[in-house]
Design a protein around this motif. Structure first.
Motif, mmCIF file in Angstrom:
data_model
loop_
_atom_site.group_PDB
_atom_site.id
_atom_site.type_symbol
_atom_site.label_atom_id
_atom_site.label_comp_id
_atom_site.label_asym_id
_atom_site.label_seq_id
_atom_site.Cartn_x
_atom_site.Cartn_y
_atom_site.Cartn_z
ATOM 1 N N LYS A 245 0.964 -1.046 -0.058
ATOM 2 C CA LYS A 245 0.507 -0.059 0.206
ATOM 3 C C LYS A 245 0.717 1.466 0.288
ATOM 4 C CE LYS A 245 -4.088 -1.928 1.973
ATOM 5 N NZ LYS A 245 -4.361 -2.326 4.022
ATOM 6 N N HIS A 246 1.742 1.759 -0.282
ATOM 7 C CA HIS A 246 2.856 2.433 -0.096
ATOM 8 C C HIS A 246 3.958 2.395 -1.232
ATOM 9 C CE1 HIS A 246 3.743 2.785 4.881
ATOM 10 N NE2 HIS A 246 2.688 1.419 5.132
ATOM 11 N N ARG A 247 3.268 3.040 -1.726
ATOM 12 C CA ARG A 247 3.577 3.184 -3.032
ATOM 13 C C ARG A 247 4.652 3.694 -3.466
ATOM 14 N NH1 ARG A 247 0.903 4.774 -7.446
ATOM 15 N NH2 ARG A 247 1.630 6.376 -9.397
ATOM 16 N N HIS A 248 5.798 3.979 -2.543
ATOM 17 C CA HIS A 248 7.329 4.320 -2.970
ATOM 18 C C HIS A 248 7.838 2.830 -3.014
ATOM 19 C CE1 HIS A 248 7.129 4.104 0.838
ATOM 20 N NE2 HIS A 248 8.768 4.602 1.635
ATOM 21 N N LEU A 249 6.963 2.083 -2.339
ATOM 22 C CA LEU A 249 7.833 0.956 -2.582
ATOM 23 C C LEU A 249 7.217 -0.509 -3.305
ATOM 24 C CD1 LEU A 249 6.822 -2.863 -1.068
ATOM 25 C CD2 LEU A 249 9.238 -1.561 -0.161
ATOM 26 N N ALA A 250 5.759 0.329 -3.690
ATOM 27 C CA ALA A 250 5.603 -0.783 -4.562
ATOM 28 C C ALA A 250 6.249 -0.278 -6.143
ATOM 29 C CB ALA A 250 4.576 -0.600 -4.771
ATOM 30 N N LEU A 251 6.541 1.073 -6.289
ATOM 31 C CA LEU A 251 6.755 1.834 -7.201
ATOM 32 C C LEU A 251 8.819 0.972 -7.708
ATOM 33 C CD1 LEU A 251 5.776 4.916 -7.695
ATOM 34 C CD2 LEU A 251 5.281 3.246 -9.400
ATOM 35 N N GLY A 252 9.576 1.097 -5.802
ATOM 36 C CA GLY A 252 10.895 0.740 -5.166
ATOM 37 C C GLY A 252 10.765 -0.935 -6.151
ATOM 38 N N ALA A 253 10.067 -1.201 -5.952
ATOM 39 C CA ALA A 253 9.561 -3.235 -6.398
ATOM 40 C C ALA A 253 10.374 -3.054 -7.768
ATOM 41 C CB ALA A 253 9.292 -3.515 -5.906
ATOM 42 N N VAL A 254 9.064 -2.684 -8.654
ATOM 43 C CA VAL A 254 9.294 -2.836 -9.899
ATOM 44 C C VAL A 254 10.055 -1.751 -10.066
ATOM 45 C CG1 VAL A 254 7.869 -1.468 -11.943
ATOM 46 C CG2 VAL A 254 6.597 -1.980 -10.151
ATOM 47 N N ALA A 255 11.120 -0.499 -9.964
ATOM 48 C CA ALA A 255 12.401 -0.299 -10.385
ATOM 49 C C ALA A 255 13.944 -1.611 -10.144
ATOM 50 C CB ALA A 255 12.513 0.633 -9.610
ATOM 51 N N ILE A 256 13.537 -2.409 -8.849
ATOM 52 C CA ILE A 256 14.429 -3.172 -8.706
ATOM 53 C C ILE A 256 14.959 -4.402 -9.624
ATOM 54 C CG2 ILE A 256 14.935 -5.271 -7.186
ATOM 55 C CD1 ILE A 256 16.460 -2.421 -5.985
ATOM 56 N N PHE A 257 13.437 -4.700 -10.220
ATOM 57 C CA PHE A 257 12.316 -5.534 -10.782
ATOM 58 C C PHE A 257 13.528 -5.592 -12.537
ATOM 59 C CE2 PHE A 257 10.148 -8.005 -14.335
ATOM 60 C CZ PHE A 257 10.090 -8.660 -14.398
ATOM 61 N N LEU A 258 12.915 -4.489 -13.060
ATOM 62 C CA LEU A 258 13.548 -3.275 -14.043
ATOM 63 C C LEU A 258 15.465 -3.762 -13.732
ATOM 64 C CD1 LEU A 258 10.616 -1.133 -14.923
ATOM 65 C CD2 LEU A 258 11.037 -3.370 -16.047
ATOM 66 N N TYR A 259 15.627 -2.863 -12.901
ATOM 67 C CA TYR A 259 17.282 -2.245 -12.720
ATOM 68 C C TYR A 259 17.797 -3.891 -12.920
ATOM 69 C CZ TYR A 259 21.775 -2.056 -11.715
ATOM 70 O OH TYR A 259 23.360 -2.092 -10.898
ATOM 71 N N VAL A 260 17.550 -4.590 -12.148
ATOM 72 C CA VAL A 260 18.004 -6.003 -12.109
ATOM 73 C C VAL A 260 18.253 -6.692 -13.588
ATOM 74 C CG1 VAL A 260 18.627 -8.583 -10.922
ATOM 75 C CG2 VAL A 260 18.313 -6.725 -9.456
ATOM 76 N N GLY A 261 17.353 -6.876 -14.507
ATOM 77 C CA GLY A 261 16.538 -7.361 -15.044
ATOM 78 C C GLY A 261 18.061 -6.530 -16.564
ATOM 79 N N GLY A 262 18.230 -5.303 -16.872
ATOM 80 C CA GLY A 262 18.718 -4.310 -17.189
ATOM 81 C C GLY A 262 19.705 -4.873 -17.151
ATOM 82 N N GLU A 263 20.518 -4.273 -16.166
ATOM 83 C CA GLU A 263 22.040 -4.868 -15.714
ATOM 84 C C GLU A 263 22.388 -6.206 -15.982
ATOM 85 O OE1 GLU A 263 24.856 -4.548 -11.647
ATOM 86 O OE2 GLU A 263 23.689 -6.090 -11.876
ATOM 87 N N VAL A 264 21.644 -7.238 -15.350
ATOM 88 C CA VAL A 264 21.889 -8.897 -15.647
ATOM 89 C C VAL A 264 22.102 -8.990 -17.504
ATOM 90 C CG1 VAL A 264 21.043 -11.583 -15.207
ATOM 91 C CG2 VAL A 264 20.786 -9.585 -14.473
ATOM 92 N N SER A 265 20.695 -8.434 -18.098
ATOM 93 C CA SER A 265 20.851 -8.583 -19.215
ATOM 94 C C SER A 265 21.730 -8.124 -20.119
ATOM 95 C CB SER A 265 19.601 -7.784 -19.552
ATOM 96 O OG SER A 265 18.748 -8.675 -21.057
ATOM 97 N N ILE A 266 22.190 -6.856 -19.945
ATOM 98 C CA ILE A 266 23.789 -6.103 -20.432
ATOM 99 C C ILE A 266 24.848 -6.931 -20.545
ATOM 100 C CG2 ILE A 266 24.936 -4.322 -20.360
ATOM 101 C CD1 ILE A 266 22.889 -2.478 -20.516
#
Length: 428
Positions: A245-266
């Motif tokens: 319910k904490h918006r910054h945590l929910a958006l942070g989880a999406v950011a972690i998902f995409l950051y790790v995905g992007g870094e690992v992919s490269i």
């Protein structure tokens, strides 16, 4: 690669008043080892792709199994550590990781499937290890200097990721790799012999790593480490649904998902990218040395970021770095030669601060829900399993160079997250 760990809050203090130097050295070695093991994947992916003549999507099963383990094992790891204690939990994690490394020996003569199982077991051990070992950094000394100790241990994690590609290039990629066309021209018996020889090149290095992990397990078992009290004794009500319910945590989880995905992919596609005739036409073993620049940049950037973020807000620093990465990736896609090569390698420098910055911003002011919040963020690391698949599909169906549009898209959300919460720590 960052130390992707579930940094739950820690209550308790060292049970003894002696020097913490010895225990801190052991924990720092652990950070180095899991950086080394994670970054070796970037060498093994192109190697296994060549040995088993895989498509890019099939080769990305390595990261799917490895980072999928974070998602599957994180919560059971927390329960295991609650039962065994943090010190015994770390020993269990090291032993399981050693078993994963040892599985590479039979995998070399059994085929790709057993390699994937070995990657999952290895990553499962590393996940348990991280959940157990991370809190020690917080309690081994003055709480006020905990963040600086974490920076130190992360720097050694980055040292492991920097050393691994060069080491792996020398030990694993040293032989002559035949193209799929050249291999198809050989008789069936010679093809089988070639596959066996190339696959066997991983046996020695991973047996040595298994032995090193077992030695560390023994050292960790014998070390006099502080006892850590569990911080989550029912102080927080509600589960993941409550914390989301904490918006910054929910958006942070999406950011972690995409950051790790992007870094690992490269990282996963770097050796193949540097081998592309339009870029640098490097042999796999030579390209592996340059991958060390990618991870070495992350190590240097971490120290720069540590100094810069004393005066600049974390959100602004994050947004600036994300914008720099997007520009560099687009330059690598739409240019060629040495410009494209150095553009993609420079991404590592700007990746440096992203994981710990997103993590800490997402957990800001969660109070008693911090433990659940860190659990959500740890599960979001599964991005490292899924995003490389998307890039693999583009690489197989369009082109390798254009496939880097996938990580570029990931970083656009990180730019948004940084700008949205640029003044987070100024808010009352």
């Amino acid at each position: 690669m960052e130390h992707y760990s579930q940094a739950a809050p820690v209550a308790g203090s060292p049970a003894h008043t002696g020097s913490n130097t010895g225990p801190l050295v052991i924990v720092t070695i652990l950070f180095f080892m899991w950086g080394l093991l994670t970054s070796l994947n970037d060498v093994l992916i192109p190697h296994l792709k060549a040995v088993y003549t895989l498509t890019y999507v099939q080769a990305m099963l390595v990261q799917f199994c490895f980072f999928g383990a974070y998602f599957i094992v994180s919560l059971p790891a927390g329960m295991l550590i609650k039962k065994l204690g943090y010190q015994n939990g770390a020993v269990a994690g090291l032993t399981i990781a050693a078993a994963g490394c040892a599985l590479f020996y039979p995998a070399a003569t059994s085929g790709y499937t057993l390699f994937l199982i070995a990657f999952f077991v290895l990553a499962g051990g590393i996940t348990i290890l991280q959940v157990a070992a991370n809190p020690y950094v917080a309690v081994l000394g003055d709480p006020r200097t905990a963040s600086s100790r974490l920076t130190l241990t992360q720097a050694f994690n980055s040292l492991g990721t920097t050393v691994a590609p060069t080491l792996g290039g020398m030990l694993i990629l040293g032989g002559v790799v035949l193209s799929a066309d050249d291999l198809a021209k050989l008789p069936a018996a010679e093809q089988a012999a070639y596959h066996a020889k190339e696959a066997a090149s991983v046996q020695g290095p991973y047996l040595a790593l298994a032995a090193a992990l077992l030695v560390l397990a023994i050292l960790f078992a014998l070390a006099r480490l502080p006892k850590i009290a569990d911080a989550e004794d029912g102080s927080a009500k509600g589960g993941f649904s409550e914390v989301l319910k904490h918006r910054h945590l929910a958006l942070g989880a999406v950011a972690i998902f995409l950051y790790v995905g992007g870094e690992v992919s490269i990282g996963s596609f770097l050796i193949n990218f540097l081998g592309d005739p339009k870029v640098a036409s490097l042999a796999a073993a030579d390209a592996a040395h340059y991958v060390s620049f990618y991870w070495g940049g992350a190590m240097i950037g971490r120290f720069i970021g540590f100094a810069v973020m004393r005066t600049i807000s974390p959100g602004k620093a994050l947004a600036f770095n994300a914008a720099a990465v997007i520009a560099l990736v687009l330059l690598a896609i739409f240019s060629g030669g040495t410009l494209a090569m150095w553009a993609i390698l420079a991404v590592g420098l700007f990746n440096s601060i992203m994981f710990p910055t997103i993590f800490s911003m997402a957990l800001n002011k969660l109070g008693p829900l911090t433990g659940q919040g860190s659990g959500v963020l740890c599960m979001a690391i599964v991005g490292g399993a899924l995003v490389p698949f998307a890039q693999g599909l583009l690489a197989d169906n369009i082109s390798l160079q254009l496939s880097f549009l996938v990580p570029a898209a990931c970083y656009t959300f990180i730019l948004y997250f940084g700008l949205k919460y640029a003044n987070m720590y100024n808010e009352k």
